[in-house]
Design a protein around this motif. Sequence first.
Motif, mmCIF file in Angstrom:
data_model
loop_
_atom_site.group_PDB
_atom_site.id
_atom_site.type_symbol
_atom_site.label_atom_id
_atom_site.label_comp_id
_atom_site.label_asym_id
_atom_site.label_seq_id
_atom_site.Cartn_x
_atom_site.Cartn_y
_atom_site.Cartn_z
ATOM 1 N N PHE A 164 -16.389 8.324 22.651
ATOM 2 C CA PHE A 164 -15.327 8.291 21.630
ATOM 3 C C PHE A 164 -14.605 6.953 21.664
ATOM 4 O O PHE A 164 -14.291 6.377 20.618
ATOM 5 N N LYS A 165 -14.366 6.437 22.863
ATOM 6 C CA LYS A 165 -13.648 5.170 23.000
ATOM 7 C C LYS A 165 -14.451 4.028 22.410
ATOM 8 O O LYS A 165 -13.904 3.138 21.735
ATOM 9 N N ALA A 166 -15.770 4.055 22.628
ATOM 10 C CA ALA A 166 -16.628 2.982 22.130
ATOM 11 C C ALA A 166 -16.742 3.023 20.603
ATOM 12 O O ALA A 166 -16.770 1.972 19.945
ATOM 13 N N ASP A 167 -16.787 4.207 20.030
ATOM 14 C CA ASP A 167 -17.016 4.333 18.586
ATOM 15 C C ASP A 167 -15.740 4.384 17.750
ATOM 16 O O ASP A 167 -15.726 3.914 16.604
ATOM 17 N N TYR A 168 -14.679 4.953 18.342
ATOM 18 C CA TYR A 168 -13.470 5.194 17.539
ATOM 19 C C TYR A 168 -12.179 4.674 18.176
ATOM 20 O O TYR A 168 -11.119 4.782 17.577
ATOM 21 N N GLY A 169 -12.267 4.137 19.369
ATOM 22 C CA GLY A 169 -11.074 3.680 20.064
ATOM 23 C C GLY A 169 -10.580 4.723 21.051
ATOM 24 O O GLY A 169 -10.977 5.894 20.989
ATOM 25 N N SER A 170 -9.732 4.320 21.939
ATOM 26 C CA SER A 170 -9.236 5.226 22.988
ATOM 27 C C SER A 170 -8.256 6.245 22.418
ATOM 28 O O SER A 170 -7.518 5.960 21.477
ATOM 29 N N MET A 171 -8.267 7.420 23.044
ATOM 30 C CA MET A 171 -7.359 8.496 22.634
ATOM 31 C C MET A 171 -6.634 9.029 23.859
ATOM 32 O O MET A 171 -7.218 9.138 24.949
ATOM 33 N N SER A 172 -5.370 9.360 23.686
ATOM 34 C CA SER A 172 -4.546 9.857 24.782
ATOM 35 C C SER A 172 -4.993 11.252 25.207
ATOM 36 O O SER A 172 -5.058 12.180 24.389
ATOM 37 N N SER A 173 -5.296 11.393 26.518
ATOM 38 C CA SER A 173 -5.675 12.704 27.050
ATOM 39 C C SER A 173 -4.527 13.694 26.916
ATOM 40 O O SER A 173 -4.748 14.890 26.698
ATOM 41 N N MET A 174 -3.297 13.186 27.035
ATOM 42 C CA MET A 174 -2.122 14.058 26.908
ATOM 43 C C MET A 174 -2.008 14.620 25.487
ATOM 44 O O MET A 174 -1.727 15.803 25.306
ATOM 45 N N SER A 175 -2.264 13.773 24.502
ATOM 46 C CA SER A 175 -2.191 14.227 23.110
ATOM 47 C C SER A 175 -3.301 15.228 22.806
ATOM 48 O O SER A 175 -3.074 16.224 22.106
ATOM 49 N N ILE A 176 -4.489 14.969 23.333
ATOM 50 C CA ILE A 176 -5.594 15.914 23.136
ATOM 51 C C ILE A 176 -5.244 17.259 23.757
ATOM 52 O O ILE A 176 -5.500 18.318 23.182
ATOM 53 N N GLY A 177 -4.637 17.218 24.959
ATOM 54 C CA GLY A 177 -4.219 18.449 25.625
ATOM 55 C C GLY A 177 -3.188 19.212 24.803
ATOM 56 O O GLY A 177 -3.228 20.450 24.722
ATOM 57 N N THR A 178 -2.288 18.485 24.155
ATOM 58 C CA THR A 178 -1.279 19.127 23.305
ATOM 59 C C THR A 178 -1.932 19.811 22.104
ATOM 60 O O THR A 178 -1.572 20.940 21.744
ATOM 61 N N ILE A 179 -2.902 19.126 21.489
ATOM 62 C CA ILE A 179 -3.614 19.719 20.354
ATOM 63 C C ILE A 179 -4.348 20.985 20.789
ATOM 64 O O ILE A 179 -4.319 22.005 20.091
ATOM 65 N N LEU A 180 -4.972 20.924 21.960
ATOM 66 C CA LEU A 180 -5.689 22.090 22.491
ATOM 67 C C LEU A 180 -4.753 23.282 22.661
ATOM 68 O O LEU A 180 -5.078 24.416 22.298
ATOM 69 N N ILE A 208 -5.634 11.642 15.990
ATOM 70 C CA ILE A 208 -6.687 12.073 16.916
ATOM 71 C C ILE A 208 -7.534 13.174 16.288
ATOM 72 O O ILE A 208 -8.765 13.153 16.385
ATOM 73 N N LEU A 209 -6.878 14.117 15.622
ATOM 74 C CA LEU A 209 -7.619 15.202 14.988
ATOM 75 C C LEU A 209 -8.527 14.651 13.890
ATOM 76 O O LEU A 209 -9.655 15.146 13.704
ATOM 77 N N SER A 210 -8.082 13.623 13.175
ATOM 78 C CA SER A 210 -8.923 12.999 12.149
ATOM 79 C C SER A 210 -10.165 12.377 12.771
ATOM 80 O O SER A 210 -11.261 12.444 12.190
ATOM 81 N N ILE A 211 -10.004 11.788 13.946
ATOM 82 C CA ILE A 211 -11.155 11.216 14.656
ATOM 83 C C ILE A 211 -12.129 12.316 15.070
ATOM 84 O O ILE A 211 -13.353 12.153 14.969
ATOM 85 N N ILE A 212 -11.592 13.440 15.529
ATOM 86 C CA ILE A 212 -12.437 14.580 15.916
ATOM 87 C C ILE A 212 -13.277 15.042 14.726
ATOM 88 O O ILE A 212 -14.488 15.288 14.837
ATOM 89 N N PHE A 213 -12.647 15.151 13.570
ATOM 90 C CA PHE A 213 -13.366 15.564 12.364
ATOM 91 C C PHE A 213 -14.385 14.500 11.945
ATOM 92 O O PHE A 213 -15.483 14.845 11.487
ATOM 93 N N LYS A 214 -14.033 13.226 12.114
ATOM 94 C CA LYS A 214 -14.957 12.138 11.762
ATOM 95 C C LYS A 214 -16.185 12.181 12.664
ATOM 96 O O LYS A 214 -17.326 12.030 12.196
ATOM 97 N N TYR A 215 -15.987 12.424 13.939
ATOM 98 C CA TYR A 215 -17.102 12.536 14.878
ATOM 99 C C TYR A 215 -17.992 13.717 14.494
ATOM 100 O O TYR A 215 -19.224 13.622 14.536
ATOM 101 N N SER A 216 -17.358 14.802 14.106
ATOM 102 C CA SER A 216 -18.104 15.989 13.685
ATOM 103 C C SER A 216 -18.982 15.679 12.472
ATOM 104 O O SER A 216 -20.159 16.063 12.423
ATOM 105 N N ASP A 217 -18.426 14.978 11.494
ATOM 106 C CA ASP A 217 -19.190 14.623 10.289
ATOM 107 C C ASP A 217 -20.312 13.637 10.615
ATOM 108 O O ASP A 217 -21.443 13.784 10.133
#
Length: 264
Positions: free
Chosen positions: A207-223, A171-180
């Motif tokens: 994000f879901k359309a461009d990179y696929g779905s991501m778990s809200s729970m996992s994003i919350g954990t990263i936060l 998920i973090l890799s996707i976040i960085f990819k979106y940033s780039d």
Amino acid sequence: MICAKISIFTSNFFRMSRQDEFFNHITEGNTCKGDYITLGSAMLDGQTIKDAFVNVPLKTMNRHGLIAGATGTGKTKSLQVIAEQLSEKGIPSILMDLKGDLSGLAQPGSNNKHIEWRHGSIGIPYEPKPMPVELMSISEEKGVKLKATVSEFGPVLMSKILDLNSTQSGILSIIFKYSDDNDLPLLNLEDLKKLLQYSKEEGKEKFKADYGSMSSMSIGTILRKVIELESQGAESFFGELSFEIEDLMQTDRQGNGIINIIRL
């Protein structure tokens, strides 16, 4: 009485012969084709053998090494000796100073009878002098503040720092990819938090359309892990202006390598 004198003479003879053999062995084994630094003089049976220098070729100084020993056995002094001699050879270095004792390189040492005796037994004259030192810090310690952006760290290193599992790292890799992809540099932890929140809320469908779905729970954990890192003072490190590796490769006007000491 004569037998005793003969015995002492014989003992001294064999001891001297053994020392000569040891001296030759050390000298031959520490002969270098190129330039080198000297760590000290070798010891035999607890006694320092004068001029039996232990040398390290400069070309090997980029290899891994370990300095180990009990408290007071000279680990810090060994580091200082290495850094000083590298500096005199025009080679800059970087030291991590955990206890604050390495920064003493910036001041000339003081002489005393023990130091004179020790250097006399080694065969190296003692010349107290200050070394060119640059103090640096990644916290609130005094010194030049070292900084780097979150983008420069990248997703792999940030995942290790945050202790993420494989799913969270993805998920973090996707976040960085979106940033780039959208020219949104992640300068500090606040930028990273905002983008994570965006991916979880109003930007979720994009994000879901461009990179696929991501778990809200996992994003919350990263936060939560980012906030935890932030609470430990990491925010003072992430940001601009970023330090460059060239900043650690400086020499002074006399050609001595700068000793960079990061105060931790």
